[in-house]
Design an enzyme around this catalytic site. Sequence first.
Site, mmCIF file in Angstrom:
data_model
loop_
_atom_site.group_PDB
_atom_site.id
_atom_site.type_symbol
_atom_site.label_atom_id
_atom_site.label_comp_id
_atom_site.label_asym_id
_atom_site.label_seq_id
_atom_site.Cartn_x
_atom_site.Cartn_y
_atom_site.Cartn_z
ATOM 1 N N ILE A 64 0.899 -1.153 0.000
ATOM 2 C CA ILE A 64 0.000 0.000 0.000
ATOM 3 C C ILE A 64 0.937 1.201 0.000
ATOM 4 O O ILE A 64 1.843 1.288 0.831
ATOM 5 C CB ILE A 64 -0.979 -0.016 1.212
ATOM 6 C CG1 ILE A 64 -1.892 1.206 1.217
ATOM 7 C CG2 ILE A 64 -0.276 -0.150 2.546
ATOM 8 C CD1 ILE A 64 -3.100 1.093 2.187
ATOM 9 N N SER A 65 0.763 2.081 -0.977
ATOM 10 C CA SER A 65 1.711 3.193 -1.144
ATOM 11 C C SER A 65 1.736 4.105 0.086
ATOM 12 O O SER A 65 0.773 4.181 0.846
ATOM 13 C CB SER A 65 1.331 4.033 -2.363
ATOM 14 O OG SER A 65 1.293 3.254 -3.532
ATOM 15 N N GLN A 66 2.874 4.801 0.235
ATOM 16 C CA GLN A 66 3.039 5.784 1.315
ATOM 17 C C GLN A 66 1.994 6.904 1.138
ATOM 18 O O GLN A 66 1.769 7.359 0.011
ATOM 19 C CB GLN A 66 4.452 6.364 1.192
ATOM 20 C CG GLN A 66 4.807 7.375 2.234
ATOM 21 C CD GLN A 66 6.152 8.029 1.964
ATOM 22 O OE1 GLN A 66 6.883 7.634 1.069
ATOM 23 N NE2 GLN A 66 6.466 9.038 2.749
#
Length: 214
Positions: A64-66
């Site tokens: 899950i992207s930053q």
Amino acid sequence: MSTEILFQAKRNELVAHLQQKGIHDRALVKALATVPRHLFFTDSTLKQFAYEDKAYPIEAGQTISQPYTVALQTQLLELKPQEKVLEIGTGSGYQAAILRAIGARVYTIERQKKLYFKTKTLLESLNISIDTFLGDGFKGFPPFAPYDKIIITAAAPYIPRTLLDQLKVGGIMVAPLGEGKTQVLLQIKKLSETEFEQRDFGSCSFVPMLAGIE
Ligand code: SAH
């Protein structure tokens, strides 16, 4: 304090941090303050870290992207409500949920079957109205083209011509470009069928964009 209130407090802190880093789009700030990122974590032991400004592992070796990356990519899309957005790399569904919360019509493609089904089910259970597809993002998604905006959320080895063709004139694509550990974040504006304007927004780090479904 109930868990939901605690998560809301942490979410507000995260949003303040993102604003300090230059996230100012009002609709985006509201979306970041509303969408419960912890619900997009598959590993329940990691939920407590959902409001740290960091990327975390999800299913099938993906991430899950930053939050800052999600926020920056979204801001660079210069999104208006009702616009049609194509996302390559559904992953956890968090980025897609942010786009939807801003009011966009969202079409998102994932290449990994297991993740695709899991995220589709999650989005449905949260009543988030997004069109999810299993497919290879290198091909885009012709049935709903052209799109006002296209966002690639995996590291692209090159910018696929097919995707540029599926973008409206006047549209914007945001994509991480490169094959190394880090990539450059690009904002590409389509000025005409043959002319593009490209700006570089610094380095970022994504899992690779891969061809085919699996
Ligand atoms: N937007 C996601 C980020 C997930 S990481 C989020 O908010 O969580 C990137 C995702 O892109 C992974 O799930 C990976 O499987 C997917 N992906 C990689 N190459 C792809 C391709 N060619 N087409 C569609 N999805 C792809």
